[in-house]
Design a protein around this motif. Structure first.
Motif, PDB file in Angstrom:
ATOM      1  N   PRO A  38      -3.196 -11.461  14.605  1.00 40.11           N
ATOM      2  CA  PRO A  38      -3.732 -10.302  15.322  1.00 40.11           C
ATOM      3  C   PRO A  38      -4.307  -9.279  14.351  1.00 40.11           C
ATOM      4  CG  PRO A  38      -1.338 -10.255  15.313  1.00 40.11           C
ATOM      5  CD  PRO A  38      -1.736 -11.562  14.713  1.00 40.11           C
ATOM      6  N   SER A  39      -5.123  -8.383  14.873  1.00 39.55           N
ATOM      7  CA  SER A  39      -5.750  -7.350  14.056  1.00 39.55           C
ATOM      8  C   SER A  39      -4.684  -6.525  13.332  1.00 39.55           C
ATOM      9  CB  SER A  39      -6.578  -6.453  14.974  1.00 39.55           C
ATOM     10  OG  SER A  39      -7.585  -5.850  14.239  1.00 39.55           O
ATOM     11  N   GLY A  40      -4.908  -6.288  12.045  1.00 41.01           N
ATOM     12  CA  GLY A  40      -3.981  -5.448  11.286  1.00 41.01           C
ATOM     13  C   GLY A  40      -2.814  -6.192  10.678  1.00 41.01           C
ATOM     14  N   CYS A  41      -2.792  -7.534  10.769  1.00 42.41           N
ATOM     15  CA  CYS A  41      -1.646  -8.275  10.257  1.00 42.41           C
ATOM     16  C   CYS A  41      -1.779  -8.544   8.765  1.00 42.41           C
ATOM     17  CB  CYS A  41      -1.480  -9.590  11.009  1.00 42.41           C
ATOM     18  SG  CYS A  41      -2.750 -10.795  10.613  1.00 42.41           S
ATOM     19  N   GLY A  42      -2.916  -8.202   8.169  1.00 41.21           N
ATOM     20  CA  GLY A  42      -3.049  -8.357   6.728  1.00 41.21           C
ATOM     21  C   GLY A  42      -3.888  -9.543   6.293  1.00 41.21           C
ATOM     22  N   LYS A  43      -4.649 -10.128   7.205  1.00 38.43           N
ATOM     23  CA  LYS A  43      -5.488 -11.272   6.847  1.00 38.43           C
ATOM     24  C   LYS A  43      -6.526 -10.895   5.798  1.00 38.43           C
ATOM     25  CE  LYS A  43      -7.186 -11.432  10.984  1.00 38.43           C
ATOM     26  NZ  LYS A  43      -6.510 -10.347  11.708  1.00 38.43           N
ATOM     27  N   SER A  44      -7.245  -9.801   6.082  1.00 39.62           N
ATOM     28  CA  SER A  44      -8.292  -9.384   5.145  1.00 39.62           C
ATOM     29  C   SER A  44      -7.678  -9.033   3.805  1.00 39.62           C
ATOM     30  CB  SER A  44      -9.040  -8.165   5.676  1.00 39.62           C
ATOM     31  OG  SER A  44      -9.684  -8.483   6.869  1.00 39.62           O
ATOM     32  N   THR A  45      -6.552  -8.351   3.844  1.00 47.51           N
ATOM     33  CA  THR A  45      -5.888  -7.965   2.598  1.00 47.51           C
ATOM     34  C   THR A  45      -5.584  -9.202   1.761  1.00 47.51           C
ATOM     35  OG1 THR A  45      -4.932  -6.075   3.735  1.00 47.51           O
ATOM     36  CG2 THR A  45      -3.915  -6.730   1.653  1.00 47.51           C
ATOM     37  N   PHE A 105       0.884  -1.169   0.000  1.00 43.80           N
ATOM     38  CA  PHE A 105       0.000   0.000   0.000  1.00 43.80           C
ATOM     39  C   PHE A 105       0.913   1.206   0.000  1.00 43.80           C
ATOM     40  CE2 PHE A 105      -3.204  -2.866   2.029  1.00 43.80           C
ATOM     41  CZ  PHE A 105      -4.152  -2.753   1.025  1.00 43.80           C
ATOM     42  N   VAL A 141       2.484  -4.664   3.192  1.00 47.45           N
ATOM     43  CA  VAL A 141       1.637  -5.303   4.200  1.00 47.45           C
ATOM     44  C   VAL A 141       1.800  -6.820   4.145  1.00 47.45           C
ATOM     45  CG1 VAL A 141      -0.734  -5.649   4.956  1.00 47.45           C
ATOM     46  CG2 VAL A 141      -0.013  -3.416   4.145  1.00 47.45           C
TER      47      VAL A 141
HETATM   48  N1  LIG Z   1      -6.590   0.348   1.176  1.00 47.95           N
HETATM   49  C1  LIG Z   1      -5.572   0.433   2.059  1.00 47.95           C
HETATM   50  N2  LIG Z   1      -4.670   1.430   1.978  1.00 47.95           N
HETATM   51  C2  LIG Z   1      -3.642   1.502   2.848  1.00 47.95           C
HETATM   52  N3  LIG Z   1      -3.421   0.637   3.845  1.00 47.95           N
HETATM   53  C3  LIG Z   1      -4.287  -0.380   3.992  1.00 47.95           C
HETATM   54  C4  LIG Z   1      -5.402  -0.534   3.117  1.00 47.95           C
HETATM   55  N4  LIG Z   1      -6.100  -1.631   3.490  1.00 47.95           N
HETATM   56  C5  LIG Z   1      -5.434  -2.124   4.565  1.00 47.95           C
HETATM   57  N5  LIG Z   1      -4.351  -1.390   4.864  1.00 47.95           N
HETATM   58  C6  LIG Z   1      -3.395  -1.653   5.942  1.00 47.95           C
HETATM   59  O1  LIG Z   1      -2.931  -2.959   5.810  1.00 47.95           O
HETATM   60  C7  LIG Z   1      -2.793  -3.564   7.072  1.00 47.95           C
HETATM   61  C8  LIG Z   1      -3.556  -4.876   7.106  1.00 47.95           C
HETATM   62  O2  LIG Z   1      -4.933  -4.608   7.048  1.00 47.95           O
HETATM   63  P1  LIG Z   1      -5.995  -5.777   7.088  1.00 47.95           P
HETATM   64  O3  LIG Z   1      -5.697  -6.738   5.997  1.00 47.95           O
HETATM   65  O4  LIG Z   1      -7.333  -5.159   7.081  1.00 47.95           O
HETATM   66  O5  LIG Z   1      -5.701  -6.442   8.495  1.00 47.95           O
HETATM   67  P2  LIG Z   1      -6.535  -7.559   9.272  1.00 47.95           P
HETATM   68  O6  LIG Z   1      -7.686  -7.978   8.429  1.00 47.95           O
HETATM   69  O7  LIG Z   1      -5.561  -8.645   9.518  1.00 47.95           O
HETATM   70  O8  LIG Z   1      -6.971  -6.924  10.555  1.00 47.95           O
HETATM   71  C9  LIG Z   1      -3.274  -2.563   8.095  1.00 47.95           C
HETATM   72  O9  LIG Z   1      -2.142  -1.966   8.677  1.00 47.95           O
HETATM   73  C10 LIG Z   1      -4.047  -1.566   7.296  1.00 47.95           C
HETATM   74  O10 LIG Z   1      -3.906  -0.297   7.847  1.00 47.95           O
END
Ligand SMILES: Nc1ncnc2c1ncn2[C@@H]1O[C@H](COP(=O)(O)OP(=O)(O)O)[C@@H](O)[C@H]1O
Ligand SMILES: [Mg+2]
Lengths: 274, 361
Positions: B39-46, B15, B20
């Motif tokens: 943990p939250s913010g580790c990039g799972k959703s991404t 990003f 990430v």
């Molecule tokens: N569209 C985006 N632009 C910039 N940073 C992003 C974006 N989407 C997610 N991030 C960052 O990527 C990291 C992982 O996000 P995310 O995958 O949502 O984590 P999780 O689902 O594990 O909690 C976070 O630090 C978040 O701030």
């Protein structure tokens, strides 16, 4: 009687007085239009004491009112439809598509909102004249198609739709048109109706531009037509008032039907213009 | 034989200037229930959104059902996704929500009806087909979202924390329902959660994500029994593993003898095949459920909070040297609050890590 009831009664009385003051000119127009021209200048009273329809008959038979109606309805409808479609698509692009210059474009839209429309009349008149559109529907319509407030309102509402809903449609196999017409638009019927109403009313009420761009009597819209009557009849108050009431009638009836939506629309546009 | 699983090869995601996902290799076989946990913010959703095609892939390859789908549109990947917020279409009925993709694909009316009705039966939504999403409860909305995925008959189901908006009771019920659904459909499922209990109970295979990498993958019990680093050891298992700094005193025939820094009168034998040199610092890991109360000898713990759950209780306290400790008690009913207890780990239940967090085996 409690203090609260007292306040309510006082408030209601105030509102009633305000409403009476507001409606008086309309009432006056009605009484005037129902009298003979002679009585208006000699002994006109406040009450309706005569039901003389000759002014209406005169106006309907000698003026081009039916054609003016048609011109008003036609141009206002076309303006409304085009403004909504283009405004909606523009707002969708600004809100949902990622392309270079997107922010700049939005700033331009917002900035154009700051320009008073009459400031453009001379330039627009020259343009219409160069295009040979003076005295035509398109001459009336084209300059009125620029309504930044529609873009701004739509964009705000589109921005508020959750990203995941959009993504669900993408996964379901939809493209941008599906998104716009099956998701973003259906979710915003209310705002679409409101925007349609304010656009239609402002096009219907627009006087100065059609007055400039149209000189032929058969191309006039109603507000312009009224002035025409004034010229050719001399000062005939009953006929003027009859014409004014006939011109206003569709808007008044429309308002009574769509009362709630109109209020909503005015509030939304006031919020943006605020 | 055709391989219909999901495979990620060296996948990265930037990003802007922030990376990430830093290089992830993942193999999920057809029909497996895979869970990404971290943990939250580790990039799972991404990562999940990259598999779905909702997020572009910065580097590496994504292969689904033997096709390199890295540059495919979301709809062409053979995946369906269930969102955390459900993302139902609010203006459409439950039926039309589920039928949406089929209608876009211009399927015949009869087929649309059959598929939606079938999915509704599986999900017990038959009585609700004419309702709008706003008329449904949280659990029902969740099911509609799943139904919308089912009718597309995808190769892979993707779930992004689907249960986190439900209350605790419903969450457990839906968890079971998802497990049943997986058995029934036999499709590949990838499920994202930050809740390691959900991960342990649902998964055939777990991928623990942290810092942009897969820290470890494997069957739930393998991760529990044999974590490959301190992060995984601490993340898997509830409550978390206890960690104590210790110094290697000596080598033994089978490993090392390590003395606790916090309480130097206690030392433990740890079996290791690659023992560090005497004098080295190690971190010893012991799970709360493997600490047994031993009268008089062992680690002295001052209990300050006791969590009584009925069947078991968790005693929270501090070691002499100040390290926090949690140990589990089963069946004991006397209140330990404020007392000093001595506990000892079960033999062979001590893990050793380097100070950097790598496992010493
Ligand atoms: N569209 C985006 N632009 C910039 N940073 C992003 C974006 N989407 C997610 N991030 C960052 O990527 C990291 C992982 O996000 P995310 O995958 O949502 O984590 P999780 O689902 O594990 O909690 C976070 O630090 C978040 O701030
Ligand atoms: Mg997430």
């Amino acid at each position: 009687m409690t203090a609260k009831q007292g306040r309510n009664i006082a408030f209601s009385a105030l509102v009633l007085i305000a409403a009476a003051i507001w409606i008086f000119p309309l009432y006056w127009a009605l009484t005037t239009s129902l009298r003979s021209e002679n009585r208006i200048v000699s002994d006109a009273g406040v009450w309706i004491d005569e039901l003389n329809f000759s002014a209406y008959i005169e106006v309907l038979s000698t003026s081009k009112l039916p054609i003016w109606y048609l011109n008003s309805v036609g141009t206002s409808l076309i303006i409304t439809v085009i403004v909504l479609i283009t405004g909606m698509m523009c707002a969708y692009a600004l809100s949902q598509l990622r392309f270079p210059g997107r922010r700049l474009l939005y700033l331009v839209v917002v900035a154009s909102f700051m320009v008073p429309v009459p400031a453009l009349y001379v330039a627009q008149f020259v343009l219409m004249s160069d295009l040979g559109l003076v005295n035509s529907w398109w001459g009336i319509i084209l300059p009125q198609l620029i309504v930044p407030v529609v873009v701004i309102v739509y964009k705000q509402f589109f921005d508020a739709i959750p990203k995941e809903m959009r993504e669900a449609v993408l996964l379901d196999g939809g493209g941008e048109f599906t998104l716009l017409f099956k998701l973003y638009l259906p979710l915003n019927w209310g705002i679409t109706a409101a925007l349609a109403i304010i656009t239609f009313i402002s096009a219907w009420n627009n006087f100065f531009w059609p007055f400039l761009v149209v000189t032929s009597e058969s191309m006039m819209t109603i507000p312009v037509g009224i002035t025409q009557v004034n010229d050719s009849f001399g000062v005939f108050y009953a006929r003027m008032m009859a014409l004014a009431l006939l011109a206003a009638a569709p808007v008044i009836i429309g308002y009574l039907i769509f009362q709630k939506r109109v209020t909503e629309a005015v509030m939304i546009s006031a919020g943006v213009k605020g | 034989m055709e391989d219909t699983g999901v495979h990620l090869r060296g996948v990265t995601k930037d990003f802007g200037a922030v990376q990430v996902i830093r290089g992830v290799d993942i193999d999920i076989e057809r029909g497996q229930f895979a869970v990404f946990v971290g943990p939250s913010g580790c990039g799972k959703s991404t990562l999940l959104r990259m598999i779905a095609g909702l997020e572009e892939t910065s580097g590496g390859k994504i292969i689904i059902s033997d096709r390199d789908v890295t540059d495919f549109d979301p709809a062409d990947r053979g995946v369906a996704m269930v969102f955390q917020s459900y993302a139902l279409y609010p203006h459409l009925s439950v039926f039309e929500n589920m039928a949406f993709s089929l209608r876009l694909a211009k399927r015949p009316k009869a087929e649309v009806k059959d598929k939606v009705v079938e999915a509704a039966q599986i999900l017990q939504l038959t009585d609700h087909l004419d309702k709008k999403p706003s008329q449904l409860s949280g659990g029902q909305r969740q099911r509609v979202a799943i139904g919308r995925a089912i009718v597309r008959d995808p190769d892979v189901f993707l779930f992004d924390e689907p249960l986190s908006n439900l209350d605790a009771e419903l969450r457990v019920a839906m968890r079971l329902e998802l497990a049943r659904l997986h058995q029934k459909l036999g499709a590949t499922m990838i499920y994202v959660t930050h809740d390691q209990v959900e991960a342990m109970t649902l998964a055939d295979v777990i991928f623990v994500l942290q810092g942009g990498y897969v820290q470890q993958s494997g069957a739930p019990l393998d991760l529990y029994d044999d974590p490959s680093n301190r992060f995984v050891a601490g993340f898997i298992g509830s409550p978390s593993m206890n960690f104590f700094n210790a110094t290697v005193e000596d080598r033994t025939d089978t490993g090392i003898r390590a003395r606790l820094e916090g309480q130097p009168d206690v030392a433990f034998d740890v079996d290791l095949t690659a023992p560090p040199d005497p004098g080295a610092t190690v971190v010893l890991g012991m799970r709360p459920e493997h600490l047994v109360v031993t009268e008089g000898e062992g680690m002295r713990v001052t209990v300050d909070v006791a969590e009584e759950l009925g069947g078991v209780s968790y005693q929270h306290g501090t070691l002499d040297g100040g390290d926090p400790v949690i140990f589990q008690q089963t069946g004991a009913r006397h209140n330990m609050h404020g007392t000093v207890q001595t506990v000892t780990p079960q033999t062979d239940r001590i893990f050793a890590f380097t100070p950097e967090g790598d496992r010493i085996r």
